[in-house]
Structures are given as C-alpha cells and as structure tokens.
Design an enzyme around this catalytic site. Structure first.
Site, short mmCIF file in Angstrom:
data_model
loop_
_atom_site.label_atom_id
_atom_site.label_comp_id
_atom_site.label_asym_id
_atom_site.label_seq_id
_atom_site.Cartn_x
_atom_site.Cartn_y
_atom_site.Cartn_z
N ASP A 1 -3.88 2.40 -5.14
CA ASP A 1 -2.56 2.37 -4.51
C ASP A 1 -2.26 1.10 -3.71
OD1 ASP A 1 -3.90 2.77 -2.04
OD2 ASP A 1 -2.24 4.00 -1.30
N GLU A 2 -3.04 0.03 -3.90
CA GLU A 2 -2.74 -1.18 -3.13
C GLU A 2 -2.99 -2.44 -3.93
OE1 GLU A 2 -5.60 -2.10 0.09
OE2 GLU A 2 -6.78 -0.47 -0.73
N ASP B 1 0.86 -1.19 0.00
CA ASP B 1 0.00 0.00 0.00
C ASP B 1 0.90 1.24 0.00
OD1 ASP B 1 -3.13 0.69 1.39
OD2 ASP B 1 -1.60 2.23 1.12
P1 TTP Z 1 -5.23 4.99 1.28
O1 TTP Z 1 -4.21 3.96 0.94
O2 TTP Z 1 -6.35 4.60 2.19
O3 TTP Z 1 -4.55 6.26 1.94
P2 TTP Z 1 -3.15 6.94 1.60
O4 TTP Z 1 -2.37 6.17 0.60
O5 TTP Z 1 -3.40 8.37 1.27
O6 TTP Z 1 -2.43 6.93 3.02
P3 TTP Z 1 -1.77 5.69 3.77
O7 TTP Z 1 -0.31 6.03 3.89
O8 TTP Z 1 -2.46 5.65 5.10
O9 TTP Z 1 -2.02 4.46 2.94
O10 TTP Z 1 -5.90 5.54 -0.04
C1 TTP Z 1 -5.18 5.70 -1.26
C2 TTP Z 1 -5.63 6.95 -1.97
O11 TTP Z 1 -7.04 6.89 -2.21
C3 TTP Z 1 -5.41 8.22 -1.17
O12 TTP Z 1 -4.10 8.75 -1.37
C4 TTP Z 1 -6.49 9.11 -1.67
C5 TTP Z 1 -7.61 8.19 -2.07
N1 TTP Z 1 -8.67 8.21 -1.03
C6 TTP Z 1 -9.75 9.06 -1.19
O13 TTP Z 1 -9.85 9.77 -2.21
N2 TTP Z 1 -10.71 9.10 -0.21
C7 TTP Z 1 -10.64 8.34 0.93
O14 TTP Z 1 -11.52 8.43 1.81
C8 TTP Z 1 -9.50 7.46 1.09
C9 TTP Z 1 -9.37 6.62 2.32
C10 TTP Z 1 -8.56 7.43 0.08
MG MG Z 2 -2.14 4.11 0.78
#
Ligand code: TTP
Ligand code: MG
Length: 354
Positions: A102-103, A8
């Site tokens: 992103d995962e 992720d």
């Molecule tokens: P995530 O992997 O949940 O968050 P992240 O990558 O920003 O942070 P982390 O380091 O905790 O993993 O989500 C991936 C992307 O998806 C995030 O950058 C933006 C988008 N997203 C939204 O648009 N709305 C949301 O509510 C979430 C959770 C994510």
């Molecule tokens: Mg992320």
C-alpha cells in the site's frame, strides 16, 4: 532539488473490506488472522479509537473492542486493488518505487513545471479515489525519508508538504522511532546514549555517532539532518499474476495436464489484459505426489500478455522439467516482471496533461 512523494493508503486492508461492504462504514473493522491465536493486520480508524493496533493479538483487540467487526484477510483482493493503485501512481511519476502493498515513492521533480506539489498531490488523490473509492495520505519532501515521515503526519486522507528549509524543524521534536528502519533495538541503543528525539541525533557530531553506534548509523544521522539523498529506484512492479490447480487425484496423463494448463494460461492472460499489464517472466510450478515441489522460470526478450505466448512457454518449461515417471499433485503458472501496457501508459499520460 528533487521533489519526492511518499504515498500510503489509509488503513488499507480495512478500507478494502469496507469498500465491498459499505454497511461497515461506521463500524470498527479489524482485519486479523483466521484463528483466535492470530494478530491484527490492521484496523480502521474507528477501531483505532479503542486502542486496537497492527500486530496486537486478536484476543487483546477483542478485549478492547468487543463490538468490532473481525474479518480474515483476503490478500488476493487487496493485491488486485494494490495493482490498480500502483498503476495509477506509476503514471504520475518520473521514477517510481513501490515499497509494499500500500505504499510507494514517486520522484516527481520533472512533473512540476506548471503545477505545484500540493496540486499534483490533490490530482493523485483524486485519481486514486475516482478509480478505487479509497483514500491515501501523501508526504512531500526533498528526500525519501522525510516524505515517508510526512505521509504519516496527517493520516488519514492528508497531505503534508515539508519544504526544504523547514525540514530540520519538522523533524526535530519527533521521537527517533519515526525514522524508517529504527526498530526497538536501535531505539534503545539511541536512548541509552541520551538520544530520544530526531533533533538530539541531528545535533550530535557525525564522527561521535559513528564511533558510538557503528558505520551503519551514518544513515540515521543523515536522515536526522535532512541530508539523506537515496534515489527513488525505478522498479518494475513486484506483483505477479498466477494461478494453481490441485488435482482431485494425482495424475500422470500429459494430455490432461495440458488441458488444465490451457485453462490456466487463458485465465492469467485475461487477467493481465484486463488490468493492462505485460509480463516478461513466466514460471511454472510442479508438485509431485510426494509433495516435492519445483518451480522453473524463463524470462523472454520481450513483454507479453497473450494467451499463445503464455501457453507455449508453459508447455516448453513443463516438457523440459517434469519427471515422466512420477505422478503430479498440483501445477501452477505465474507471470511476473510486470510493466504497464502501452495502452495504459498513454492513458495516464493523457490524463496528466489535462
Ligand atoms: P500500513 O500502511 O502500515 O497500515 P494501514 O494502511 O493499515 O494504516 P495507515 O492508515 O496507518 O497507513 O500497512 C498496510 C497494510 O499492511 C495494512 O492495511 C495491513 C498490512 N499490515 C499487516 O498485515 N501487519 C502489520 O503489522 C502492518 C503494520 C500492516
Ligand atoms: Mg497504509
């Protein structure tokens, strides 16, 4: 025993923005809707120190962090980086399952003959960093659900390896909402039954859980007991390459539309080639002057990224489907059902064998 990685990216959208604006590196960066009524998509770790979180209103975020840099999302840009990352990850996996922008899950069981999971994780992180200058976090476990919880454990830029015989211990003191799929409603149902921690759920009798919460809760009970065993489902990338053109004036001149298609197909072909992808499905979109919109798709028996195939199939779909008596406002071309080109696969395999 299988070995599953969950990868992720760290504060993904915010990290992508900082990549092209390095001067923001030490600033709190918040990505959100274009208007004041929007919500936060994500915030970098600096902004999270102020309490800013995904899904919070921008107004609230600005109260908590007035000095933050607020940027609108640029999905096209994030998607292009995501494709690059998914391409790298796919090359490291026996089975690959992208989950979101992103995962992804990777089943790497057969890649571990001469290498430990921690070293493989370091290689993956290094390759992503070398190619994109972005960091990710990786969770390693014998199943998907624990790998996912583990990737979140030492964010940002962490690796967490949960060994099989430590798995139940790893989970037991975590709140039940850490289980993927447990939202507010399920969480409250569980709390009403006195179940707050994953360990509380694990210690319940399986039959009791089904009686109280229904059959679908068996999945949660299996996860809590480290027994979940769903497969990493090999999937082709869900991404696509597309382009659209809204005409300055609505038109019905077929030759002129063909000229636009030519340009669009050349562009899609170039982008696919640049990123070393092949597509199997081509779709067109036609929006008429009254805004009625149709899309038509065709899946070919082979993969392609050459201009000629894309253009020929586009014209075929267009000819078959458009209504000559109407004016057209917009046309679009999309290539999907992607897989890496052989060139790319070979390159990644070579890297892996180093
Ligand atoms: P995530 O992997 O949940 O968050 P992240 O990558 O920003 O942070 P982390 O380091 O905790 O993993 O989500 C991936 C992307 O998806 C995030 O950058 C933006 C988008 N997203 C939204 O648009 N709305 C949301 O509510 C979430 C959770 C994510
Ligand atoms: Mg992320």
């Amino acid at each position: 025993m299988r070995t599953i990685f969950h990868v992720d990216m760290d504060s993904f959208f915010a990290s992508c923005e900082i990549l092209r604006r390095p001067e923001l590196k030490n600033e709190p960066v918040i990505i959100g809707g274009k208007s004041e009524r929007g919500v936060v998509s994500t915030a970098n770790y600096k902004a999270r120190e102020f309490g800013v979180k995904s899904a919070m209103s921008i107004v609230r975020a600005k109260e908590l962090c007035p000095e933050g840099v607020y940027l609108p999302p640029d999905m096209k840009y994030y998607k292009s980086l995501s494709l690059k990352i998914m391409n790298i990850l796919n090359g490291f996996a026996d089975k690959f399952e992208p989950i979101s922008i992103d995962e992804a899950y990777l089943d790497v069981t057969d890649k571990l003959d001469n290498i430990s999971p921690m070293i493989l994780a370091a290689k993956i992180k290094k390759e992503i960093y070398n190619q994109t200058k972005l960091t990710c976090s990786i969770g390693i476990a014998h199943n998907k659900s624990i790998a996912k919880i583990a990737s979140d454990f030492e964010k940002p830029n962490g690796v967490t390896y949960v060994k099989y015989d430590e798995a139940r211990d790893f989970l037991k003191d975590m709140p039940i909402r850490k289980i993927s799929g447990v939202g507010k409603v399920t969480e409250q149902q569980l709390i009403n039954l006195g179940i707050k921690l994953i360990g509380d759920l694990a210690s319940k009798d399986r039959q009791w859980v089904i009686e109280k919460l229904g059959k679908s809760s068996l999945r949660l009970w299996l996860i809590a007991n480290a027994l979940e065993s769903s497969d990493v489902a090999p999937r082709e990338s869900s991404e696509s390459y597309s382009t659209e053109k809204t005409f300055d004036e609505d038109i019905d001149d077929k030759d002129l539309i063909f000229e636009y298609f030519k340009k669009m197909c050349r562009r899609v072909s170039n982008e696919l080639k640049e990123d070393k992808y092949l597509a199997k499905t081509i779709s067109i979109k036609i929006r008429y002057d009254d805004f009625e919109t149709i899309t038509r798709a065709k899946t070919l028996p082979f993969h392609f990224n050459d201009y000629k195939t894309i253009f020929d199939e586009t014209l075929f779909l267009f000819d078959e489907n458009y209504d000559v008596s109407r004016k057209i406002r917009l046309v679009g071309v999309k290539c999907s059902n992607l897989q890496q080109s052989v060139e790319k696969q070979t390159k990644i395999t070579d890297f892996f064998d180093l």
